[in-house]
Design a protein around this motif. Structure first.
Motif, PDB file in Angstrom:
ATOM      1  N   TRP A 223      83.014  57.229  38.130  1.00  0.00           N
ATOM      2  CA  TRP A 223      82.019  58.200  38.584  1.00  0.00           C
ATOM      3  C   TRP A 223      80.957  58.474  37.523  1.00  0.00           C
ATOM      4  O   TRP A 223      79.780  58.665  37.848  1.00  0.00           O
ATOM      5  N   LYS A 224      81.322  58.458  36.249  1.00  0.00           N
ATOM      6  CA  LYS A 224      80.335  58.712  35.190  1.00  0.00           C
ATOM      7  C   LYS A 224      79.272  57.620  35.158  1.00  0.00           C
ATOM      8  O   LYS A 224      78.075  57.881  35.002  1.00  0.00           O
ATOM      9  N   SER A 225      79.713  56.367  35.326  1.00  0.00           N
ATOM     10  CA  SER A 225      78.763  55.259  35.338  1.00  0.00           C
ATOM     11  C   SER A 225      77.819  55.368  36.531  1.00  0.00           C
ATOM     12  O   SER A 225      76.609  55.130  36.420  1.00  0.00           O
ATOM     13  N   ILE A 226      78.356  55.746  37.692  1.00  0.00           N
ATOM     14  CA  ILE A 226      77.525  55.898  38.887  1.00  0.00           C
ATOM     15  C   ILE A 226      76.498  57.013  38.690  1.00  0.00           C
ATOM     16  O   ILE A 226      75.312  56.862  39.004  1.00  0.00           O
ATOM     17  N   SER A 227      76.949  58.143  38.151  1.00  0.00           N
ATOM     18  CA  SER A 227      76.041  59.273  37.924  1.00  0.00           C
ATOM     19  C   SER A 227      74.938  58.899  36.942  1.00  0.00           C
ATOM     20  O   SER A 227      73.770  59.282  37.108  1.00  0.00           O
ATOM     21  N   ARG A 228      75.290  58.159  35.898  1.00  0.00           N
ATOM     22  CA  ARG A 228      74.288  57.744  34.906  1.00  0.00           C
ATOM     23  C   ARG A 228      73.238  56.819  35.543  1.00  0.00           C
ATOM     24  O   ARG A 228      72.047  56.954  35.304  1.00  0.00           O
ATOM     25  N   GLN A 229      73.692  55.894  36.373  1.00  0.00           N
ATOM     26  CA  GLN A 229      72.751  54.980  37.026  1.00  0.00           C
ATOM     27  C   GLN A 229      71.842  55.733  38.001  1.00  0.00           C
ATOM     28  O   GLN A 229      70.650  55.428  38.110  1.00  0.00           O
ATOM     29  N   LEU A 230      72.391  56.719  38.713  1.00  0.00           N
ATOM     30  CA  LEU A 230      71.572  57.507  39.626  1.00  0.00           C
ATOM     31  C   LEU A 230      70.515  58.300  38.871  1.00  0.00           C
ATOM     32  O   LEU A 230      69.362  58.410  39.298  1.00  0.00           O
ATOM     33  N   THR A 231      70.883  58.821  37.739  1.00  0.00           N
ATOM     34  CA  THR A 231      69.965  59.660  36.960  1.00  0.00           C
ATOM     35  C   THR A 231      68.830  58.846  36.351  1.00  0.00           C
ATOM     36  O   THR A 231      67.694  59.311  36.260  1.00  0.00           O
ATOM     37  N   HIS A 232      69.140  57.623  35.930  1.00  0.00           N
ATOM     38  CA  HIS A 232      68.148  56.829  35.215  1.00  0.00           C
ATOM     39  C   HIS A 232      67.446  55.778  36.081  1.00  0.00           C
ATOM     40  O   HIS A 232      66.633  55.008  35.576  1.00  0.00           O
ATOM     41  N   SER A 233      67.741  55.747  37.362  1.00  0.00           N
ATOM     42  CA  SER A 233      67.124  54.730  38.227  1.00  0.00           C
ATOM     43  C   SER A 233      65.625  55.001  38.411  1.00  0.00           C
ATOM     44  O   SER A 233      65.227  56.134  38.703  1.00  0.00           O
ATOM     45  N   PRO A 234      64.780  53.994  38.231  1.00  0.00           N
ATOM     46  CA  PRO A 234      63.327  54.187  38.406  1.00  0.00           C
ATOM     47  C   PRO A 234      62.892  54.029  39.865  1.00  0.00           C
ATOM     48  O   PRO A 234      61.719  54.203  40.182  1.00  0.00           O
ATOM     49  N   HIS A 235      63.816  53.688  40.754  1.00  0.00           N
ATOM     50  CA  HIS A 235      63.461  53.406  42.134  1.00  0.00           C
ATOM     51  C   HIS A 235      63.761  54.588  43.045  1.00  0.00           C
ATOM     52  O   HIS A 235      64.590  55.459  42.722  1.00  0.00           O
ATOM     53  N   GLY A 236      63.082  54.612  44.186  1.00  0.00           N
ATOM     54  CA  GLY A 236      63.290  55.681  45.149  1.00  0.00           C
ATOM     55  C   GLY A 236      64.531  55.469  45.993  1.00  0.00           C
ATOM     56  O   GLY A 236      65.103  56.432  46.508  1.00  0.00           O
ATOM     57  N   ARG A 237      64.922  54.208  46.157  1.00  0.00           N
ATOM     58  CA  ARG A 237      66.120  53.883  46.930  1.00  0.00           C
ATOM     59  C   ARG A 237      66.954  52.888  46.136  1.00  0.00           C
ATOM     60  O   ARG A 237      66.411  52.074  45.390  1.00  0.00           O
ATOM     61  N   ILE A 238      68.245  52.939  46.347  1.00  0.00           N
ATOM     62  CA  ILE A 238      69.130  52.069  45.573  1.00  0.00           C
ATOM     63  C   ILE A 238      70.249  51.557  46.499  1.00  0.00           C
ATOM     64  O   ILE A 238      70.701  52.265  47.398  1.00  0.00           O
TER      65      ILE A 238
END
Length: 422
Positions: A223-238
């Motif tokens: 979950w920590k890795s997922i949260s980090r990727q969500l926070t730092h994603s430059p895109h509007g959709r993933i």
């Protein structure tokens, strides 16, 4: 004729020459008109354009009217010229009158009026259409009789007479019209119109984000890795997937994820999956004009491109297609062409191996082949038929290329020289 003075015959001959010039100029002017501009003027309420358009709806009758009038006038002029010649020079006057009249008609009744009509077709046609409409009504029986005989003879030759002209333009013809518009349409707008015409020749494979560059989250990560990727994603959709990208489970809008984060409810993988939208899939090879309509019809902005086996090969967004029409957006996350191509002092260019060939051709006005690989790396590998283990030089499509940098199994940086002159 013997009772008519020579002076009157000369005046009558001059009038006939002018009338002959009128018919000749009218014919050229009518046939030289721009049909699309004429239709535009007619729809705008221009009276002259409406008259001309009505005449041109039956070109056989219009040409028949003009030729009947022109031939009658020329024959009468020839007879009068012969009489004048015989009065002045006797039997030799026939030959003199024939030569002189031929020259006069050629200059004043053919070349001059037709040249003026070709230069100013609208002025000539709109003005002459007034008299032609009157003559068409007066001589309608004769014109229809002549056309009946003419059309019948044409049918005997096995040629179909069809009065419904096909004024539709093909895409290539429309491209020529846009290119010839010149200063009437700004260059920027011309480029956009041509890009729209190009959409049918470009597929989603040409503009998609390749599979290895898709921004995605493995829902089975911690979950920590997922949260980090969500926070730092430059895109509007993933993209959300399980274990590998082909096992897609949804398309998550980050705005929705941020809303869930701010709520007091528990924010976990289950809520994340429930918030994800259903994935929209696009078959590979779909033309951009078709996909643009599909995006609009299905109310979608993003889709995953799949091959014939159902494997994901890339990602396409609505913005990618719009960029093909209007150019790159300043907010685009992908590297711009200026970032991928660096001009060198010797006239060569340092180009990233991942640069799109179509973009290179557009930016540098080159003609690298686009029917195969879509990146410069793929083009060189296809030419070599193996993955190089060290730096080397090749010539692809008459362009000398030096492989400058390799990274794992791909070419990262290439020095490309302008095309060799043959």
């Amino acid at each position: 004729m013997d009772d008519i003075s020579t002076g009157i015959l000369f005046a009558l001959l001059a009038c006939l020459i002018v009338i002959s010039g009128y018919f000749s100029g009218s014919e050229t002017g009518m046939m030289s008109l721009n049909r699309y501009r004429l239709k535009h003027l007619s729809n705008s309420g221009h009276k002259g354009a409406k008259r001309v358009e009505k005449l041109l709806n039956r070109p056989d009758r219009l040409i028949g009217l003009i030729l009947i009038g022109n031939n009658l006038v020329n024959i009468l002029a020839s007879a009068i010229a012969t009489i004048i010649g015989m009065r002045l020079y006797g039997d030799m006057g026939v030959a003199i009158a024939t030569g002189a009249l031929t020259l006069v008609i050629l200059v004043f009744s053919e070349v001059t009026p037709k040249t003026l009509a070709a230069l100013y077709p609208e002025r000539v046609s709109f003005t002459s259409s007034i008299l032609l409409m009157i003559l068409m009504k007066l001589m309608a029986p004769l014109v229809m009789f002549v056309n009946f005989i003419t059309n019948g003879f044409i049918r005997l030759l096995g040629i179909r007479v069809d009065h419904n002209s096909d004024d539709h333009l093909s895409s290539e013809e429309l491209r020529t019209v846009v290119n010839e518009a010149g200063g009437l349409i700004p260059r920027r707008h011309q480029d956009m119109l041509l890009s729209i015409l190009d959409l049918e020749h470009v597929t989603v494979n040409d503009i998609m984000v390749p599979r290895n560059e898709i921004s995605a989250i493995d829902i089975n990560d911690d979950w920590k890795s997922i949260s980090r990727q969500l926070t730092h994603s430059p895109h509007g959709r993933i993209v959300l997937y399980r274990d590998h990208v082909d096992e897609v489970v949804g398309m998550l809008r980050l705005r929705e994820a941020y809303r869930l984060m701010l709520e007091k409810n528990e924010f976990n993988k289950e809520t994340l999956l429930r918030a994800a939208d259903e994935v929209y899939f696009i078959p590979e090879g779909t033309p951009l004009n078709v996909q643009l309509l599909k995006f609009q019809r299905n109310k979608q902005r993003i889709g995953l491109v799949v091959d014939e086996y159902g494997d994901i090969i890339g990602l396409v967004t609505l913005e990618d297609i719009l960029e093909e029409i209007v150019g790159e957006f300043t907010t685009s996350i992908a590297p711009s062409l200026a970032e991928e191509i660096t001009p060198q002092g010797d006239g060569s260019f340092l180009i990233e191996g991942s640069a799109n060939i179509r973009d290179i051709n557009k930016g540098l006005k080159w003609k690298l082949p686009t029917s195969g690989p879509r990146t410069l790396n793929g083009l060189i590998l296809e030419h070599l038929e193996h993955i190089p283990e060290s730096q080397l030089s090749v010539v692809v499509s008459s362009h000398p290329m030096e492989i400058v940098e390799l990274e794992e199994n791909r070419i990262k940086l290439v020095r490309v020289y302008p095309r060799r002159k043959k």
